[in-house]
Scaffold this active site. Sequence first.
Site, PDB file in Angstrom:
ATOM      1  N   GLN A  98       0.983  -1.163  -0.057  1.00  0.00           N
ATOM      2  CA  GLN A  98      -0.022  -0.033   0.107  1.00  0.00           C
ATOM      3  C   GLN A  98       0.879   1.351   0.052  1.00  0.00           C
ATOM      4  OE1 GLN A  98      -2.347   1.868   3.270  1.00  0.00           O
ATOM      5  NE2 GLN A  98      -4.076   1.434   2.221  1.00  0.00           N
ATOM      6  N   TYR A 177      -5.669  11.146   3.833  1.00  0.00           N
ATOM      7  CA  TYR A 177      -4.152  11.228   3.445  1.00  0.00           C
ATOM      8  C   TYR A 177      -4.289  11.788   2.157  1.00  0.00           C
ATOM      9  CZ  TYR A 177      -3.368   8.364   7.534  1.00  0.00           C
ATOM     10  OH  TYR A 177      -3.184   8.012   8.660  1.00  0.00           O
ATOM     11  N   ARG A 224      -7.573   2.185  -2.716  1.00  0.00           N
ATOM     12  CA  ARG A 224      -8.559   2.174  -1.537  1.00  0.00           C
ATOM     13  C   ARG A 224      -9.055   3.705  -1.262  1.00  0.00           C
ATOM     14  NH1 ARG A 224      -7.932   0.664   4.954  1.00  0.00           N
ATOM     15  NH2 ARG A 224      -9.336  -0.953   4.773  1.00  0.00           N
ATOM     16  N   GLY A 312      -9.249  -6.291   8.814  1.00  0.00           N
ATOM     17  CA  GLY A 312      -8.195  -5.714   9.172  1.00  0.00           C
ATOM     18  C   GLY A 312      -7.795  -6.116  10.984  1.00  0.00           C
ATOM     19  N   ARG A 313      -8.459  -5.283  11.764  1.00  0.00           N
ATOM     20  CA  ARG A 313      -7.859  -5.990  13.087  1.00  0.00           C
ATOM     21  C   ARG A 313      -7.993  -7.318  13.608  1.00  0.00           C
ATOM     22  NH1 ARG A 313     -11.681  -1.694  15.940  1.00  0.00           N
ATOM     23  NH2 ARG A 313     -12.732  -1.875  13.824  1.00  0.00           N
TER      24      ARG A 313
END
Length: 357
Positions: A98, A177, A224, A312-313
């Site tokens: 990424q 971002y 993404r 994810g987590r």
Amino acid sequence: MTHLLDSYQLGDLRLPNRVVMAPMSRVRATPEGLATPSMATYYAQRATAGLIVSEGVQPSLVGQSNPGTPGLHTDEQVAAWRPVTAAVHANGGRIFAQLMHGGRVSHPDTTGMRPVGPSAVPAVGDVFTPAGPKPAPMPRALDTAEVPEHALSYAEAARRAVDAGFDGVELHGANGYLISQFLSSNANVRTDRYGGTVANRIRFAVEAVSATVEAVGAARTGIRLSPGGTFWGVEETDVPELYAALLAELARLEVAYVHIEATVGEEVLVGLRRAWPGTFVMNPVVPMGPKQTGRDEADHWLGLGADLISFGRAFIANPDLVERLRANLPVAPVDEATYYQGGDAGYLTYPAYAHTV
């Protein structure tokens, strides 16, 4: 009906299942932005995922958001990544890097440079620095002539990623971002060709993706996105129109996939799925929100037309997450205190499920 453990053809890659390990910052790189042997072990432990997307990797020094994150802008960083990608491949996995340019979400204490952004509008909140959290500084607004070099930085990092052994790259166009800042209607108050209208606000994203496709090929390029997300204080007007226009341009470029976060209502997300002709990766819950993606959320979105589901987590505390999903085994909880603390504790110390006789 599509099953989470069905195989899937993603470009030239045959994925053994539809489980994607989502990108998650773990800040275990060296101060020089080098990947480490521990990082090789971490990703190799999780190689049963259909696809791994690495933590955010800065494409340039000024693009570094947090201390302790890895880069892909020097030869030394490329060399440091090779054992990581080799370890994933040796364990039968596939991994994309990424590429994450932090833009205004950075600090001079981290990079030695003033952050840049589409406009002189600071992020909301404290950013991480080597000395701890500090208020987000005022970024320097990029001149029109400077913007293309930052779009090209993704392509240059993508070339380095392929050289380092990655199977492809995902541009981080989400979560406040740099790409997300250009899409924004409050972080981006430009009056030139990169600001104002929907066509102008998507221009930077399209240029960054187009350059990356030219550099490494469309089959190796994903992105993404977080439609309507408010990370670091960004806001977006005209969300359905904005993302419909962006997806139309990305479809023209025939990128490998779009990776969408559940940051807007389901009706809008389903509309984006219907509008997108290619591979649709769905992250069914808001990143860092109160809920983790589980089997129910995955099955729900597969039923709505998603091709792949990112977790994810759950991958942090469950290196064998795919097997746990396959066998309906309990998913272990994660220790949030170890997310960013460095070291191997809470990084390499989560075990696979212990079967009892």
